[in-house]
Each structure stands twice: as structure tokens, then as C-alpha cells.
Motif scaffolding. Structure first.
Motif, PDB file in Angstrom:
ATOM      1  N   LEU A 224       6.991   6.132 -15.983  1.00 14.79           N
ATOM      2  CA  LEU A 224       6.727   4.719 -15.718  1.00 14.79           C
ATOM      3  C   LEU A 224       7.106   4.302 -14.302  1.00 14.79           C
ATOM      4  O   LEU A 224       6.503   3.389 -13.740  1.00 14.79           O
ATOM      5  CB  LEU A 224       7.475   3.846 -16.731  1.00 14.79           C
ATOM      6  CG  LEU A 224       6.962   3.911 -18.161  1.00 14.79           C
ATOM      7  CD1 LEU A 224       7.847   3.088 -19.074  1.00 14.79           C
ATOM      8  CD2 LEU A 224       5.525   3.447 -18.254  1.00 14.79           C
ATOM      9  N   THR A 225       8.098   4.945 -13.730  1.00 14.15           N
ATOM     10  CA  THR A 225       8.553   4.545 -12.406  1.00 14.15           C
ATOM     11  C   THR A 225       7.951   5.377 -11.281  1.00 14.15           C
ATOM     12  O   THR A 225       8.305   5.161 -10.117  1.00 14.15           O
ATOM     13  CB  THR A 225      10.088   4.627 -12.317  1.00 14.15           C
ATOM     14  OG1 THR A 225      10.502   5.953 -12.651  1.00 14.15           O
ATOM     15  CG2 THR A 225      10.737   3.626 -13.250  1.00 14.15           C
ATOM     16  N   SER A 226       7.046   6.305 -11.602  1.00 17.46           N
ATOM     17  CA  SER A 226       6.440   7.099 -10.533  1.00 17.46           C
ATOM     18  C   SER A 226       5.481   6.230  -9.723  1.00 17.46           C
ATOM     19  O   SER A 226       4.896   5.260 -10.216  1.00 17.46           O
ATOM     20  CB  SER A 226       5.700   8.302 -11.110  1.00 17.46           C
ATOM     21  OG  SER A 226       4.558   7.886 -11.817  1.00 17.46           O
ATOM     22  N   ALA A 227       5.326   6.567  -8.459  1.00 12.15           N
ATOM     23  CA  ALA A 227       4.524   5.752  -7.538  1.00 12.15           C
ATOM     24  C   ALA A 227       3.047   5.741  -7.922  1.00 12.15           C
ATOM     25  O   ALA A 227       2.353   4.745  -7.705  1.00 12.15           O
ATOM     26  CB  ALA A 227       4.686   6.274  -6.118  1.00 12.15           C
ATOM     27  N   GLU A 228       2.561   6.810  -8.483  1.00 14.98           N
ATOM     28  CA  GLU A 228       1.131   6.858  -8.812  1.00 14.98           C
ATOM     29  C   GLU A 228       0.776   6.023 -10.039  1.00 14.98           C
ATOM     30  O   GLU A 228      -0.376   5.675 -10.250  1.00 14.98           O
ATOM     31  CB  GLU A 228       0.672   8.298  -9.001  1.00 14.98           C
ATOM     32  CG  GLU A 228       1.396   9.028 -10.110  1.00 14.98           C
ATOM     33  CD  GLU A 228       1.080  10.508 -10.120  1.00 14.98           C
ATOM     34  OE1 GLU A 228       1.182  11.108 -11.203  1.00 14.98           O
ATOM     35  OE2 GLU A 228       0.751  11.050  -9.056  1.00 14.98           O
TER      36      GLU A 228
END
Length: 64
Positions: free
Chosen positions: A29-33
Motif C-alpha cells: 500500500l505504501t509503495s510509490a507505484e
């Protein structure tokens, strides 16, 4: 000549360094993509919550 050693990988569940389900979900959920998708779902949820609450009455035009 001694025999060569063959390394066999163990399953990911038996290793101590594997991530848990909650940590994997948080990382996803917190990944940039994934940021635009997560933001749009959050904004949609906030909009639905506001329209379902009593605050939605402020959006109605005044009745004369």
C-alpha cells in the motif's frame, strides 16, 4: 575427492526472515507505484462517508 555440497532452499514459511501478511500489505500500500490507486480509493471512501452522513444536508440548496 569429496562430494560437492548441494544447497537446498527451505520453504519461505520456515525461514525466520520472511515478512508477515500485514507487513507485506503495508509495503504494497505504501509503495510509490501504488500511490495513485490508494489515494483515489481513499478519496472515494471519504466522499461516500460524507454523503452518507448528516453533513450531506449542507450540499442541498436552501428551500424557500
Amino acid at each position: 575427492m569429496p562430494p560437492k555440497r548441494v544447497l537446498v532452499e527451505t520453504s519461505s514459511r520456515s525461514r525466520g526472515g520472511s515478512k508477515g501478511v500485514f507487513r507485506q500489505t503495508y509495503d504494497t500500500l505504501t509503495s510509490a507505484e501504488n500511490a495513485p490507486v490508494v489515494r483515489s480509493i481513499a478519496v472515494f471512501g471519504v466522499g461516500v462517508a460524507i454523503l452518507a452522513s448528516s453533513w450531506a444536508e449542507y450540499l442541498l440548496p436552501p428551500m424557500n
